[in-house]
Scaffold this active site. Structure first.
Site, PDB file in Angstrom:
ATOM      1  N   GLU A  94     -38.201 -84.268  20.098  1.00  0.00           N
ATOM      2  CA  GLU A  94     -38.410 -84.521  21.370  1.00  0.00           C
ATOM      3  C   GLU A  94     -37.426 -83.843  22.273  1.00  0.00           C
ATOM      4  O   GLU A  94     -37.863 -83.646  23.518  1.00  0.00           O
ATOM      5  CB  GLU A  94     -38.696 -85.740  21.623  1.00  0.00           C
TER       6      GLU A  94
ATOM      7  N   GLY B 222     -45.396 -90.201  15.906  1.00  0.00           N
ATOM      8  CA  GLY B 222     -46.105 -90.836  17.199  1.00  0.00           C
ATOM      9  C   GLY B 222     -47.587 -90.728  16.821  1.00  0.00           C
ATOM     10  O   GLY B 222     -48.247 -91.097  17.934  1.00  0.00           O
TER      11      GLY B 222
ATOM     12  N   GLU C  91     -38.374 -84.060   9.996  1.00  0.00           N
ATOM     13  CA  GLU C  91     -39.691 -84.850  10.815  1.00  0.00           C
ATOM     14  C   GLU C  91     -40.709 -83.943  11.174  1.00  0.00           C
ATOM     15  O   GLU C  91     -40.439 -83.186  12.181  1.00  0.00           O
ATOM     16  CB  GLU C  91     -39.217 -85.564  12.002  1.00  0.00           C
TER      17      GLU C  91
ATOM     18  N   HIS D  67     -33.636 -83.991  17.826  1.00  0.00           N
ATOM     19  CA  HIS D  67     -34.772 -84.659  17.587  1.00  0.00           C
ATOM     20  C   HIS D  67     -35.937 -83.539  18.171  1.00  0.00           C
ATOM     21  O   HIS D  67     -35.452 -83.206  19.344  1.00  0.00           O
ATOM     22  CB  HIS D  67     -34.922 -85.938  18.320  1.00  0.00           C
TER      23      HIS D  67
ATOM     24  N   SER E  45     -44.225 -91.514  11.654  1.00  0.00           N
ATOM     25  CA  SER E  45     -45.241 -92.462  11.342  1.00  0.00           C
ATOM     26  C   SER E  45     -44.902 -93.451  10.096  1.00  0.00           C
ATOM     27  O   SER E  45     -45.815 -93.721   9.222  1.00  0.00           O
ATOM     28  CB  SER E  45     -46.787 -92.087  11.424  1.00  0.00           C
TER      29      SER E  45
ATOM     30  N   GLY F 135     -39.455 -94.604  14.440  1.00  0.00           N
ATOM     31  CA  GLY F 135     -39.762 -94.998  15.538  1.00  0.00           C
ATOM     32  C   GLY F 135     -40.604 -95.882  16.103  1.00  0.00           C
ATOM     33  O   GLY F 135     -40.011 -97.021  16.032  1.00  0.00           O
ATOM     34  N   GLY F 136     -41.846 -95.814  16.210  1.00  0.00           N
ATOM     35  CA  GLY F 136     -42.733 -96.869  16.660  1.00  0.00           C
ATOM     36  C   GLY F 136     -42.519 -98.239  16.005  1.00  0.00           C
ATOM     37  O   GLY F 136     -42.480 -99.363  16.624  1.00  0.00           O
TER      38      GLY F 136
ATOM     39  N   ASN G 216     -35.197 -95.632  15.585  1.00  0.00           N
ATOM     40  CA  ASN G 216     -35.219 -94.682  16.857  1.00  0.00           C
ATOM     41  C   ASN G 216     -36.011 -95.352  17.813  1.00  0.00           C
ATOM     42  O   ASN G 216     -37.296 -95.281  17.858  1.00  0.00           O
ATOM     43  CB  ASN G 216     -35.641 -93.517  16.368  1.00  0.00           C
ATOM     44  N   TRP G 217     -35.544 -96.240  18.662  1.00  0.00           N
ATOM     45  CA  TRP G 217     -36.065 -96.743  19.772  1.00  0.00           C
ATOM     46  C   TRP G 217     -36.682 -95.796  20.622  1.00  0.00           C
ATOM     47  O   TRP G 217     -37.641 -96.226  21.598  1.00  0.00           O
ATOM     48  CB  TRP G 217     -35.243 -97.959  20.413  1.00  0.00           C
ATOM     49  N   LYS G 218     -36.123 -94.648  20.616  1.00  0.00           N
ATOM     50  CA  LYS G 218     -36.498 -93.735  21.870  1.00  0.00           C
ATOM     51  C   LYS G 218     -36.260 -94.428  23.247  1.00  0.00           C
ATOM     52  O   LYS G 218     -35.358 -95.304  23.292  1.00  0.00           O
ATOM     53  CB  LYS G 218     -37.800 -93.237  21.699  1.00  0.00           C
TER      54      LYS G 218
HETATM   55  P1  PGA Z   1     -42.513 -92.640  14.866  1.00  0.00           P
HETATM   56  O1  PGA Z   1     -41.367 -91.439  15.217  1.00  0.00           O
HETATM   57  O2  PGA Z   1     -41.928 -93.320  13.573  1.00  0.00           O
HETATM   58  O3  PGA Z   1     -42.906 -93.076  15.957  1.00  0.00           O
HETATM   59  O4  PGA Z   1     -43.590 -91.389  14.379  1.00  0.00           O
HETATM   60  C1  PGA Z   1     -40.165 -90.997  14.466  1.00  0.00           C
HETATM   61  C2  PGA Z   1     -39.390 -90.415  15.356  1.00  0.00           C
HETATM   62  O5  PGA Z   1     -39.510 -89.682  16.129  1.00  0.00           O
HETATM   63  O6  PGA Z   1     -38.043 -90.444  14.641  1.00  0.00           O
END
Ligand code: PGA
Length: 265
Positions: free
Chosen positions: A101, A177, A171, A99, A217, A238-239, A9-11
């Protein structure tokens, strides 16, 4: 047999040039890691503007392209939105729905998620439905109730076959993050709870089929342990997915635990 799914997930990251070089790099790195794409599904969920380029690069190479959101309507006066028909037309295989966010910053509700889930399945796009509790909900020991409420709301009006084809990503908001991963026991405890909710809603067969990911994470140093847990079938990353080399190492978590067949309690 549940086939694991590791999704990036590049966001809201990367410019056009970075996206193209990442795509080519990922193909190389997956080859270098000897990843067998028959044993693990891989998807990269990117901003809309990068989807076309990645579709071309990943063509016939077994890596799926996903969106991070979509509208539920077929078309219409929704300025700034992208429809499921548009994603299907481009051959997009996955879409992230709900998600945290989007729930937090854009007010997305379980009711909307249910409409999006239905629309995604109607367009043969595999949804990755995100659920998870906040830190205060966990501290108040409301995490199971929260996740049950999210699942019940999001699966409202969804038939059994579509439920089985929905990927559920657990999640915990406090682990996204933040560098704070849920312990593999915490993650698995919730994954098996999610499976039991699916069993309550749709029966044992569906619960045994559904793919449950952990997200928050995830990195190359913790993926193997997470994937060794009984009810965790994949990860939403994500990251750590922003670097093609690290993402390829995450995809190559541990060939021995691929293809788990897990009994529902
Ligand atoms: P993260 O994000 O790996 O940076 O914690 C995961 C996500 O929000 O899908």
């Amino acid at each position: 047999m549940r086939k694991p799914l590791i999704a990036a997930n590049w966001k809201m990251n990367k410019l056009v040039e970075d996206a193209t070089s990442y795509g080519e790099d990922l193909i190389e790195k997956l080859k270098a890691e000897n990843v067998d794409l028959k044993k693990v599904d891989v998807a990269v969920c990117v901003p809309f503007i990068h989807m076309a380029a990645l579709k071309v690069i990943f063509l016939l190479r077994g890596v799926g392209v996903g969106a991070q959101n979509m509208h539920f309507a077929e078309s219409g006066a929704y300025t700034g939105e992208i429809s499921p028909a548009m994603l299907q037309d481009m051959g997009i295989e996955y879409v992230i729905i709900g998600h945290s966010e989007r729930r937090m910053y854009f007010g997305e509700t379980d009711e909307e998620c249910a409409k999006k889930l239905k629309a995604a399945h109607a367009h043969k796009i595999r949804p990755i439905l995100c659920v998870g509790e906040s830190l205060s909900q966990r501290e108040a020991k409301e995490h199971f109730d929260t996740v049950r409420r999210q699942l019940t709301g999001c699966f409202e009006g969804i038939g059994r076959e579509d439920a089985a084809g929905t990927v559920i990503a657990y999640e915990p908001v406090w682990a996204i993050g933040t560098g704070k991963t849920a312990t593999s026991q915490q993650a698995n405890e919730m994954a098996s709870f999610i499976r039991s909710v699916v069993e309550d809603l749709y029966g044992t067969d569906t619960a045994e089929q559904v793919i449950i990911q952990y997200g928050g994470s995830v990195k190359k140093s913790n993926i193997a342990e997470l994937m060794s847990m009984s009810d965790i079938d994949g990860a939403l990353v994500g990251g750590a997915s922003l670097d093609a080399g690290e993402f390829a190492q995450i995809v190559n978590f541990d060939p021995d635990v691929v293809g788990k067949e897990q009994k529902v309690r």
